[in-house]
Design an enzyme around this catalytic site. Structure first.
Site, mmCIF file in Angstrom:
data_model
loop_
_atom_site.group_PDB
_atom_site.id
_atom_site.type_symbol
_atom_site.label_atom_id
_atom_site.label_comp_id
_atom_site.label_asym_id
_atom_site.label_seq_id
_atom_site.Cartn_x
_atom_site.Cartn_y
_atom_site.Cartn_z
ATOM 1 N N ARG A 180 -0.876 -22.642 4.897
ATOM 2 C CA ARG A 180 -2.065 -23.069 4.128
ATOM 3 C C ARG A 180 -2.477 -24.524 4.409
ATOM 4 N NH1 ARG A 180 -1.557 -18.858 4.452
ATOM 5 N NH2 ARG A 180 -1.136 -17.220 2.958
ATOM 6 N N SER A 229 -5.238 -18.898 -5.222
ATOM 7 C CA SER A 229 -3.948 -19.492 -5.592
ATOM 8 C C SER A 229 -4.106 -21.005 -5.739
ATOM 9 C CB SER A 229 -2.898 -19.214 -4.520
ATOM 10 O OG SER A 229 -2.654 -17.833 -4.464
ATOM 11 N N GLU A 299 -2.748 -26.190 -3.697
ATOM 12 C CA GLU A 299 -3.326 -25.515 -2.519
ATOM 13 C C GLU A 299 -4.845 -25.716 -2.546
ATOM 14 O OE1 GLU A 299 -1.818 -21.558 -1.648
ATOM 15 O OE2 GLU A 299 -3.769 -20.924 -0.866
HETATM 16 C C1 LIG Z 1 -10.474 -14.710 -5.454
HETATM 17 C C2 LIG Z 1 -9.894 -15.562 -4.344
HETATM 18 C C3 LIG Z 1 -8.877 -15.066 -3.564
HETATM 19 C C4 LIG Z 1 -8.316 -15.848 -2.536
HETATM 20 N N1 LIG Z 1 -7.317 -15.322 -1.766
HETATM 21 C C5 LIG Z 1 -6.805 -16.056 -0.752
HETATM 22 C C6 LIG Z 1 -5.781 -15.513 0.094
HETATM 23 O O1 LIG Z 1 -5.349 -14.375 -0.062
HETATM 24 N N2 LIG Z 1 -5.298 -16.299 1.083
HETATM 25 C C7 LIG Z 1 -5.761 -17.582 1.304
HETATM 26 O O2 LIG Z 1 -5.279 -18.247 2.237
HETATM 27 N N3 LIG Z 1 -6.737 -18.100 0.527
HETATM 28 C C8 LIG Z 1 -7.267 -17.375 -0.487
HETATM 29 N N4 LIG Z 1 -8.256 -17.919 -1.279
HETATM 30 C C9 LIG Z 1 -8.687 -19.317 -1.039
HETATM 31 C C10 LIG Z 1 -9.892 -19.430 -0.087
HETATM 32 O O3 LIG Z 1 -10.661 -18.258 -0.120
HETATM 33 C C11 LIG Z 1 -9.472 -19.714 1.353
HETATM 34 O O4 LIG Z 1 -8.743 -20.914 1.435
HETATM 35 C C12 LIG Z 1 -10.723 -19.807 2.259
HETATM 36 O O5 LIG Z 1 -10.344 -19.588 3.566
HETATM 37 C C13 LIG Z 1 -11.468 -21.130 2.124
HETATM 38 O O6 LIG Z 1 -12.658 -21.018 2.870
HETATM 39 P P1 LIG Z 1 -14.007 -21.707 2.387
HETATM 40 O O7 LIG Z 1 -15.016 -21.504 3.452
HETATM 41 O O8 LIG Z 1 -14.389 -21.240 1.038
HETATM 42 O O9 LIG Z 1 -13.573 -23.238 2.385
HETATM 43 P P2 LIG Z 1 -13.923 -24.368 1.300
HETATM 44 O O10 LIG Z 1 -13.272 -23.984 0.018
HETATM 45 O O11 LIG Z 1 -15.362 -24.641 1.265
HETATM 46 O O12 LIG Z 1 -13.162 -25.617 1.945
HETATM 47 C C14 LIG Z 1 -11.769 -25.621 2.100
HETATM 48 C C15 LIG Z 1 -11.381 -26.783 3.010
HETATM 49 O O13 LIG Z 1 -11.873 -26.555 4.319
HETATM 50 C C16 LIG Z 1 -12.629 -27.662 4.773
HETATM 51 N N5 LIG Z 1 -13.675 -27.145 5.655
HETATM 52 C C17 LIG Z 1 -14.670 -26.279 5.332
HETATM 53 N N6 LIG Z 1 -15.396 -25.989 6.430
HETATM 54 C C18 LIG Z 1 -14.862 -26.702 7.463
HETATM 55 C C19 LIG Z 1 -15.182 -26.838 8.854
HETATM 56 N N7 LIG Z 1 -16.221 -26.210 9.413
HETATM 57 N N8 LIG Z 1 -14.416 -27.671 9.609
HETATM 58 C C20 LIG Z 1 -13.372 -28.347 9.061
HETATM 59 N N9 LIG Z 1 -13.030 -28.246 7.760
HETATM 60 C C21 LIG Z 1 -13.767 -27.433 6.964
HETATM 61 C C22 LIG Z 1 -13.141 -28.327 3.498
HETATM 62 O O14 LIG Z 1 -13.410 -29.690 3.706
HETATM 63 C C23 LIG Z 1 -11.954 -28.120 2.570
HETATM 64 O O15 LIG Z 1 -10.965 -29.110 2.810
HETATM 65 C C24 LIG Z 1 -8.826 -17.151 -2.302
HETATM 66 C C25 LIG Z 1 -9.871 -17.636 -3.081
HETATM 67 C C26 LIG Z 1 -10.412 -16.857 -4.097
HETATM 68 C C27 LIG Z 1 -11.566 -17.396 -4.895
#
Ligand SMILES: Cc1cc2nc3c(=O)[nH]c(=O)nc-3n(C[C@H](O)[C@H](O)[C@H](O)COP(=O)(O)OP(=O)(O)OC[C@H]3O[C@@H](n4cnc5c(N)ncnc54)[C@H](O)[C@@H]3O)c2cc1C
Length: 307
Positions: A180, A229, A299
């Site tokens: 993560r 999480s 996380e």
């Molecule tokens: C209901 C639910 C279930 C979930 N289940 C899981 C799971 O099973 N496993 C898991 O790992 N996660 C899970 N997550 C967490 C989340 O979905 C993941 O971490 C997801 O991959 C984050 O992607 P995002 O685009 O929403 O990133 P954001 O939340 O928008 O950003 C996360 C981070 O990435 C950075 N970032 C965003 N875009 C870029 C880019 N283009 N270049 C560099 N950095 C960037 C941001 O600055 C930030 O630090 C869950 C979340 C929810 C709400």
């Protein structure tokens, strides 16, 4: 100094002319799954990679910038984010192309969009990613994973842009992905990712996708304001077990509460502030440490300033 009290015209005058869009004083609550958070001083949606490069090369040196993806792993504080928040949501960042046992996705592609491409083209290997909310760029940064796989296992290479606006292709090892987390430089922005894929039947792919969806519906909060999480699992331990053992499963602060379905998920019940959610998380860390001597690590990524 850049700050939210800067007049819109002041910061606007300092920004380079771009082909994409600037928007000012934009509430980030609607861009995060928690549904909380103050405004971005500027929200920048570049037209394409060259436009982003032009912005980075010509912006004032000390102008703070950050990047958000789908907002599914973010807690934006109530005072918002000073400076420029970049979001790669224009068409140029939402392209998908197929290669020889590879698929290349723009950073703004939603993970869930991969389902259709996989089924239509009988491509396997990325089923786990389809069930994770968010977009590709954010999922690489967080090395998202579930059901025994993570992004690190399937990446071939990445196209990134650095803080100087230089675009380059880097191998997966340069991203330094681990549980993560990623340890690539803070000023790198993921532009696109090439994943390795395998051939599989649509029937198999559909079965995996359905099983994973059923597991989530049964074990995790669904259709709720959450960021997944909250804490990483400490080596050899489960964060949810530690939280439960420390008597935190029923905790509530203001409009933020621990999910009844999965106690490592925090929920905005409707009227939570970011401060409620962060205080609840910090309270859990303190209680778990007192009870078990283990210090949980967030996380969820916290960004911005308090009100
Ligand atoms: C209901 C639910 C279930 C979930 N289940 C899981 C799971 O099973 N496993 C898991 O790992 N996660 C899970 N997550 C967490 C989340 O979905 C993941 O971490 C997801 O991959 C984050 O992607 P995002 O685009 O929403 O990133 P954001 O939340 O928008 O950003 C996360 C981070 O990435 C950075 N970032 C965003 N875009 C870029 C880019 N283009 N270049 C560099 N950095 C960037 C941001 O600055 C930030 O630090 C869950 C979340 C929810 C709400």
């Amino acid at each position: 100094m850049f700050g939210l009290n800067l007049f819109k015209s002041n910061i606007a005058d300092l920004l380079p002319a771009v082909r994409g869009k600037y928007a000012y004083d934009v509430s980030l609550a609607k861009y995060t799954w928690f549904g909380v958070g103050g405004p971005a001083e500027v929200l920048f949606s570049p037209k394409d990679a060259e436009d982003l490069s032009h912005f980075l090369k010509n912006k004032p040196h000390n102008l703070p910038t950050c990047i958000i993806g789908g907002g599914s792993n973010l807690l934006v504080r109530d005072g918002g984010i000073p400076g420029v928040v970049i979001k790669l949501d224009s068409t140029a960042f939402r392209k998908i192309s197929l290669g020889d046992n590879t698929i290349t996705c723009g950073a703004g592609v939603k993970n869930a969009e991969l389902k259709k491409v996989m089924l239509d083209n009988q491509i396997g290997g990325l089923e786990f990613l389809c069930s994770i909310p968010g977009v590709i760029g954010g999922s690489v940064k967080t090395n998202a994973g579930c059901f025994g796989s993570s992004v690190k296992d399937v990446i071939k290479e990445a196209q990134i842009i650095n803080g100087l606006g230089d675009i380059k292709t880097v191998p997966v090892d340069d991203l330094m992905l681990s549980y993560r987390s990623s340890f690539f430089p803070d000023d790198w922005i993921i532009l696109s990712i090439t994943f390795r894929t395998t051939k599989d039947s649509a029937e198999n792919i559909k079965k995996k996708l359905e099983e994973q969806k059923a597991y989530r519906m049964k074990n995790q909060p669904y259709n709720q304001k959450t960021a997944g999480s909250t804490f990483k699992n400490p080596e050899g331990l489960k964060a949810w077990e530690l939280i439960k053992r420390s008597g935190c499963a029923d905790l509530q602060i203001g409009g933020a509460k621990v999910s009844e379905k999965h106690c490592n998920f925090l929920i905005n019940t409707g009227k939570a502030t970011a401060a409620d959610i962060e205080t609840l998380g910090e309270t859990i860390i303190k209680k778990v440490r007192e009870k078990t001597s283990v210090t949980l690590e967030w996380e969820v990524k916290r960004m911005g300033i308090n009100k």
